[in-house]
Write a protein that holds these residues in place. Structure first.
Motif, short mmCIF file in Angstrom:
data_model
loop_
_atom_site.label_atom_id
_atom_site.label_comp_id
_atom_site.label_asym_id
_atom_site.label_seq_id
_atom_site.Cartn_x
_atom_site.Cartn_y
_atom_site.Cartn_z
N THR A 35 0.83 -1.20 0.00
CA THR A 35 0.00 0.00 0.00
C THR A 35 0.87 1.26 0.00
O THR A 35 0.46 2.30 -0.45
CB THR A 35 -0.92 0.03 1.24
OG1 THR A 35 -0.13 -0.20 2.38
CG2 THR A 35 -1.98 -1.03 1.15
N THR B 213 -7.46 0.39 -1.20
CA THR B 213 -7.62 0.31 0.25
C THR B 213 -8.82 1.12 0.70
O THR B 213 -9.37 1.91 -0.06
CB THR B 213 -6.37 0.86 0.97
OG1 THR B 213 -6.16 2.18 0.52
CG2 THR B 213 -5.15 0.03 0.67
N ARG C 148 -8.17 -5.90 1.88
CA ARG C 148 -8.10 -4.95 0.76
C ARG C 148 -8.94 -5.43 -0.43
O ARG C 148 -9.22 -4.66 -1.34
CB ARG C 148 -6.65 -4.74 0.34
CG ARG C 148 -5.88 -3.95 1.38
CD ARG C 148 -4.53 -3.55 0.89
NE ARG C 148 -3.55 -4.62 1.02
CZ ARG C 148 -2.52 -4.76 0.21
NH1 ARG C 148 -2.37 -3.94 -0.81
NH2 ARG C 148 -1.65 -5.72 0.39
#
Lengths: 550, 289
Positions: A112, B4, B172
């Motif tokens: 991420t 996300t 996610r």
């Protein structure tokens, strides 16, 4: 002084040696690769080119060990990496020898945050945190993206994602780097930056395998060797200079001057001019009109700002601009998928606020960038019938529309095949045909040529331009040559604004402005501009050759 | 690409704790709530959830859809069980009518009748308190936990590397699935498809949902394949791994975990002693006929 035996062995052992490699996927009856033999030396760039479905990706999977570990089938022959047979070593070891950057960085990035993404492979090798951080910082530094270290991967631009994916692979310090169509989704400037990095890495001693459709772009970094594949076989393997003579220039995109030289000798039949050309009537009522349109997905950041634009009958409009400029957001407003936060969009003088997307679809056909989000039917025929059926076209008309659309995308005879079983390039063509079969008045295509091989996309673009039913065509593209060859009008979009709007000659001749908006002039554009005085409009290389010989 | 949840750093009670501590506290909260059907006990948990929600630092507009979904979902099921009388039948044996409303018509001899009883009314309120407490505490997590720390959080809770990373990916996957669904919906609407015009019997309706269901499913599968390839190519799962991010418990984290454990232990003890069962206040019974 006598050399050390190990050093001697290292210097004579090629980084990659493939002998008599053949492979058949378990679910297929025919061979995907046939008797592949090649040897690549350290510090070389090997370009692997070929049409969609020629076996390039299968070859890549064999080299990086995904075949036969993840993709099962019958494998014969052998692949030696640094002298080690890859079937005898673990995937962890292979991943340290060969770094693979997949076709779409979006599909490769797992972390991420940039830091986590680049560190992922190193974490898996159970290195110490100190060493991981050192290697991550070195990889980011090497690619000049240290400033991205703490950024979220989701918010990166296409070019930045590509570099981050590459950094994640380089951090594992492989001796051989394999890139599968790394330029497919990049704007021209990002593609150029990626290629410069590739050249630099090779010059530093790394061996690079570069699978790419955009051959002309890759030739700029002078790959030492090139493979051209067809039907799972190598048709040409040798110095890159030889490729230009060994391969038909209609199969891969070569530099314009090369095509002009060869076409001057062969004198090919010129392709028909786009049917819409000459019908442009800016005085007529606009088909699509943007009136001071602004839009933002989140209130803090606007994606479009004060767009004013009219599309008139007869126009073929190319929309150019960098990744994340707002091009797709702009065209999504035309079909009503997005409604402006302020201002109005008119389709045939009707406000899109008062129309459903289905109502607009009858007038404006929109080909999405990714085919995988729309294909669902058991056969190609049913897939293509879906749109016209929703629009209440008559069954007999639908049958004819489907056939014509298939002919245009060069897929006649594939009516009963399941679209989802086709290659990416073929799926993309089905998605285009599915919209063509709807017979809308306006056609909008988002990156129609991305991931397509040269011969195929030139054929279907030529055929689309000949279709009689379109009043106007718009396409978003990173391929400047598409704008040169087909467009009658070019829009340059950046930061949610139209920064240039005019004829191809007007917009594409200002190189400073192009570069400021991450568009890189191509050899075809240069060839046209050099002959500007002799031409009424921009032409493709074959036509320029004929003009020259007249 | 996996997307996300809308995480960002906030001035939040949840983010002031180590994510492992908060997950453990959340599990304790969940378990404790499930011991009770008595509205007086549930009011404590509901109040706690409201307190956490207000101190979460998440603006209403950020979670408007999620809140509306929860409110709609809870009210719908509470109303359904209230109207049908089903759902609470294991908690009470007899019902005391507050009102009996009979329709002025009959259908094939059956006269629709709505019984409003003290038990059904209390069950509806208890259910609203119970489910909304759990839903509130759950929905705050994805907005509050840093996605970059999902994996190391689950690893820190004792799961293996592979399971921890799988849970990270699963967390996610949900917003990614939502994005893919929207993109597919847009692509099909651009082909004249209208979801609200899907008609016919159940089977026919399912068949007509294929333009949405098939691409989303295939995309999810091919996306998973890409993720597996990307992981394999970078040596995931070949042995124990280092987690770059480190989490460290502080005193307040230990205090939160202790509070959670105490809450479960107390709830369990009360439940074993017979406290916290379904409760109907006397005044409501007195109102009954």
């Amino acid at each position: 002084m006598a050399s050390h035996p190990k050093e001697e062995r290292m210097s004579t052992t090629p980084p990659l040696l493939i002998e008599n490699l053949s492979f058949r996927y378990r679910s297929r009856s025919e061979l995907a690769l046939k008797n592949i033999n090649l040897r690549v030396e350290a510090g070389q760039v090997l370009l692997i080119a070929g049409a969609s479905g020629c076996g390039k990706t299968t070859l890549a999977r064999c080299i990086n060990g995904l075949i036969p570990r993840s993709y099962k089938g019958e494998l014969t022959g052998r692949i030696l990496i640094q002298g080690q047979d890859i079937r005898a070593i673990s995937l962890a070891r292979i991943s340290q020898l060969i770094g693979t950057v997949l076709q779409d960085p979006e599909r490769q990035i797992l972390g991420t945050k940039v830091l986590n993404e680049v560190a992922f492979g190193l974490e898996n090798l159970q290195l110490s945190r100190k060493e991981i951080l050192q290697r991550v910082d070195a990889a980011l530094e090497r690619l000049k993206i240290s400033h991205l270290r703490e950024r979220e991967t989701f918010h990166l631009s296409g070019g930045e994602k590509q570099k981050v994916a590459l950094a994640g692979v380089l951090a594992m310090q492989p001796s051989l780097l394999m890139l599968d169509e790394p330029l497919a989704s990049l704007d021209p400037a990002s593609a150029q930056e990626t290629l410069d990095i590739v050249r630099q890495l090779a010059d530093e001693g790394m061996t690079i395998l570069l699978i790419e459709h955009r051959v002309e772009d890759v030739l700029r970094i002078a790959p030492e060797q090139t493979i051209y594949m067809t039907g799972g076989e190598i048709r040409y393997f040798g110095p890159t200079a030889g490729l230009e003579e060994a391969v038909d220039y209609s199969e891969i995109k070569l530099p314009a001057e090369k095509i002009i030289q060869r076409a001057a000798r062969t004198r090919p039949t010129p392709p028909p001019p786009p049917r819409l050309t000459g019908r442009s009537t800016t005085s007529s009522r606009p088909l699509v009109r943007f009136e001071n349109v602004s839009f933002g997905y989140e209130t803090e950041r606007s994606v479009l700002q004060g767009i004013n634009l009219s599309i008139h009958p007869g126009e073929i409009v190319a929309i150019l601009g960098p990744n994340g400029a707002g091009k797709t957001t702009l065209v999504k407003h035309a079909i009503g998928l997005l409604k402006p936060k302020s201002g109005k969009v008119w389709i045939d003088e009707q406000d899109t606020h008062s129309l459903s997307v289905a109502q607009i679809a009858g007038q404006l056909g929109y080909v999405f960038q990714s085919p995988s989000h729309m294909l669902f039917a058991p056969t190609v025929r049913e897939e293509l019938s879906f749109g016209p059926t929703n629009l209440n076209h008559k069954p007999e008309a639908i049958a004819q529309q489907v056939q014509e659309a298939l002919q245009i995308v060069n897929m006649s005879g594939m009516e009963n095949i399941a679209p989802l079983s086709l290659s990416f390039g073929q799926q993309k063509r089905v998605s285009i045909a599915a919209i063509l079969a709807m017979r809308s008045r306006i056609l909008v295509m988002d990156e129609p040529t991305a991931g397509q091989d040269y011969r195929n996309y030139m054929q279907f673009m030529d055929a689309i331009m000949q279709m009689p039913n379109f009043d106007a065509i718009l396409f978003i593209t990173h391929d400047v040559d598409m704008a040169v060859i087909y467009a009658t009008r070019v829009l340059l979009v950046n930061n949610g604004q139209i920064v240039a709007d005019g004829s191809p000659a007007e917009v594409l001749s200002d190189f400073d402005r192009l570069r400021a908006n991450r568009v890189v002039p191509t050899s075809l554009l240069l060839a046209n501009l050099q002959r500007r005085g002799q031409l009424q409009s921009f032409k493709r290389a074959e036509e320029l050759a004929l003009e020259t010989t007249h | 690409m996996l997307v996300t949840w809308r995480y960002r750093k906030r001035n939040s009670i949840i983010q002031s704790f180590d994510p492992r501590a908060w997950i453990l506290f959340f599990v304790c909260f969940l378990a404790s709530t499930l011991f009770f059907w008595d509205l007086r006990y549930l009011a404590f948990f509901f109040g706690l959830a409201i307190f956490v929600a207000f101190r979460s630092g998440i603006a209403w507009k950020e979670m408007r859809r999620a809140w509306l979904f929860i409110i709609g979902f809870v009210l719908f099921f509470a109303l359904l069980t209230f109207l049908t009388g089903r759902g609470g039948i294991e908690l009470y044996k007899e019902e005391h009518d507050l009102a009996v409303l009979k329709a002025g018509f009959d259908i094939l001899g059956w006269q629709p009748t709505l019984r409003i009883t003290a038990e059904r009314t209390m069950f509806a309120f208890s259910m609203i308190a119970r489910v909304s407490s759990i839903a509130m505490m759950t929905i705050l997590i994805p907005y509050s936990l840093n996605p970059a720390l999902y994996g190391v959080t689950f690893r820190g809770l004792g799961f293996s590397d592979k399971i921890a990373y799988a849970m990270d990916l699963t967390m996610r996957f949900i917003p990614t699935f939502g994005r893919d669904f929207t993109q597919t919906m847009d692509a099909q609407r651009a082909r004249g498809y209208e979801l609200d015009k899907v008609r016919g019997g159940l089977l026919d309706q399912v068949r007509r949902l294929a333009p949405l269901v098939v691409p989303v499913t295939i995309h999810a599968l091919s996306g998973s394949e890409d993720i597996i390839d990307a992981m394999d190519l970078r040596a995931f799962g070949v042995g124990p791994r280092t987690w770059l991010d480190e989490l460290k418990y502080t005193r307040r984290d230990y205090a939160l975990i202790a509070f959670g454990i105490l809450m479960v232990a107390l709830s369990l003890t009360l439940a074993m002693w017979g406290y916290g069962k379904f409760w109907v206040p006397d005044f409501l019974l007195a109102l009954a006929h």
